[in-house]
Design a protein around this motif. Structure first.
Motif, PDB file in Angstrom:
ATOM      1  N   ASP A  82      -0.182 -11.063   3.201  1.00  0.00           N
ATOM      2  CA  ASP A  82       0.145 -11.690   2.016  1.00  0.00           C
ATOM      3  C   ASP A  82      -0.637 -11.562   1.332  1.00  0.00           C
ATOM      4  O   ASP A  82      -1.109 -12.485  -0.290  1.00  0.00           O
ATOM      5  N   ALA A  83      -1.663 -10.716   0.630  1.00  0.00           N
ATOM      6  CA  ALA A  83      -2.930 -10.733  -0.147  1.00  0.00           C
ATOM      7  C   ALA A  83      -2.491 -10.335  -1.650  1.00  0.00           C
ATOM      8  O   ALA A  83      -2.516  -8.836  -1.615  1.00  0.00           O
ATOM      9  N   ASP A  84      -1.836 -11.076  -2.223  1.00  0.00           N
ATOM     10  CA  ASP A  84      -1.878 -10.966  -3.130  1.00  0.00           C
ATOM     11  C   ASP A  84      -2.552 -10.408  -4.545  1.00  0.00           C
ATOM     12  O   ASP A  84      -2.069 -10.014  -5.909  1.00  0.00           O
ATOM     13  N   THR A  85      -4.129 -10.192  -3.975  1.00  0.00           N
ATOM     14  CA  THR A  85      -5.025 -10.733  -4.891  1.00  0.00           C
ATOM     15  C   THR A  85      -6.017 -10.185  -4.186  1.00  0.00           C
ATOM     16  O   THR A  85      -6.240 -10.229  -3.024  1.00  0.00           O
ATOM     17  N   VAL A  86      -6.775  -9.470  -5.678  1.00  0.00           N
ATOM     18  CA  VAL A  86      -8.324  -9.460  -4.578  1.00  0.00           C
ATOM     19  C   VAL A  86      -8.625 -10.176  -4.100  1.00  0.00           C
ATOM     20  O   VAL A  86      -9.714  -9.779  -3.242  1.00  0.00           O
ATOM     21  N   GLU A  87      -9.378 -11.345  -4.384  1.00  0.00           N
ATOM     22  CA  GLU A  87      -9.648 -12.416  -3.056  1.00  0.00           C
ATOM     23  C   GLU A  87      -8.823 -12.337  -2.189  1.00  0.00           C
ATOM     24  O   GLU A  87      -9.891 -12.009  -1.186  1.00  0.00           O
ATOM     25  N   TYR A 123      -1.425  -1.726  -3.362  1.00  0.00           N
ATOM     26  CA  TYR A 123      -2.846  -1.979  -2.591  1.00  0.00           C
ATOM     27  C   TYR A 123      -2.980  -3.593  -2.815  1.00  0.00           C
ATOM     28  O   TYR A 123      -3.105  -4.294  -1.367  1.00  0.00           O
ATOM     29  N   TYR A 124      -1.854  -3.941  -3.199  1.00  0.00           N
ATOM     30  CA  TYR A 124      -1.569  -5.108  -3.085  1.00  0.00           C
ATOM     31  C   TYR A 124      -0.394  -6.010  -1.947  1.00  0.00           C
ATOM     32  O   TYR A 124       1.021  -4.969  -2.726  1.00  0.00           O
TER      33      TYR A 124
END
Length: 305
Positions: free
Chosen positions: A263-268, A212-213
């Motif tokens: 590039d979204a590798d965190t939940v934020e 998901y990340y």
């Protein structure tokens, strides 16, 4: 003075959604005899499982979880499913598409995509375990056919759904009455959005499968979507295999679920990305929904999730 009468008191959107979903889950357990929760290890079923935990805490979740296993799974998702089931001490029921193929219940589709043949396997599992209710993680913002469906969705004794014959749900009153052989599909997340789900994941600090990340993965571009190269998908003539930084917005069959560049590798970072997008997760990443405008509705009429 009650909380409702306290000046400045407000219930957040997330708290209101959580309360509604917990009410729905408790209502099912109160009304029906043998419910189960559809759990694949995807983000929506992970959120449903947390809601079920809260609904009955400190007691254990009073129903099993059911996974319809196509045999075309992402390994990260299966590993998460088994770990989470063990942590909560749940009973895991499995409807196996490979076993159904071996036994002749279904036949392998020419294109190798097994989503359509999940339906008879699901219906067989419902009959075999005598289930009269199934919790599903579908949301109305995902797809047009799902936007039509009630929270309590009646299915006849063939597991079929009639979109023109649905029960009213005025004032949050849900009708779970059914005859033997009939069942109810229940969607506690109906009024949630993808962004709500991610905000809840952040608030509850829910771990998710790593796909998901954002991560590096070998992919091919096909029909405008990025499919991971794996044992189910190989480059066709004229297709180039490349390494890209991607993540998955939804997790389904590995043979028909695509990734998106990210590039979204965190939940934020995922929350910021989802807030900016204007394409639904299924519209962007599910090849099986592109068969026709009514592909999902046709499958749901037959008994699909």
């Amino acid at each position: 003075m009650t909380a409702a009468a306290t000046p400045g008191y407000r219930v957040s959107q997330l708290d209101a959604l959580e309360a509604e979903s917990i009410f729905v889950i408790r209502e099912v357990v109160a009304e029906l005899e043998r419910p189960a929760l559809l759990f694949s290890g995807g983000k929506d079923s992970i959120v449903m499982l947390r809601l079920a935990e809260k609904a009955f805490a400190p007691a254990n979740i009073p129903f099993p979880v059911l996974h319809v296993d196509t045999g075309h799974n992402f390994p990260e998702v299966l590993e998460y499913r088994d770990r989470r089931v063990a942590e909560l001490g749940l009973q895991l029921l499995i409807g196996s598409v490979p076993d159904a193929l071996r036994d002749g219940l279904v036949t392998e589709p020419p294109d190798g995509i097994r989503n359509r043949i999940q339906t008879p396997v699901l219906l067989d599992a419902v009959e075999r375990h005598r289930l009269d209710a199934l919790f599903g993680g579908a949301r109305r913002d995902e797809e047009k056919a799902r936007a039509k469906e009630r929270i309590f969705s009646f299915r006849d004794d063939f597991g079929q759904w009639d979109p023109k014959n649905q029960r009213p749900e005025l004032w949050s009153l849900y009708n779970g009455r059914h005859h033997p052989g009939e069942s109810i599909r229940v969607f506690p997340l109906s009024n949630w959005t993808e962004l709500d789900v991610w905000h809840y994941i952040a608030r509850e600090r829910l771990p998710l499968p790593a796909i998901y990340y954002a991560h590096e993965r070998e992919v091919v571009e096909r029909d405008g979507m990025l499919y991971a190269v794996n044992e189910f998908i190989h480059p066709r003539a004229g297709e180039e295999q490349v390494k890209a930084r991607v993540r998955y917005r939804t997790v389904g069959d590995a043979s028909c679920t695509a990734a998106v560049r990210s590039d979204a590798d965190t939940v934020e970072k995922v929350i910021a990305e989802v807030a900016a997008t204007r394409i639904t997760e299924r519209g962007a990443t599910r090849g099986d929904d592109r068969v026709s405008e009514a592909a999902m509705e046709d499958r749901k009429r037959e008994g699909y999730f």
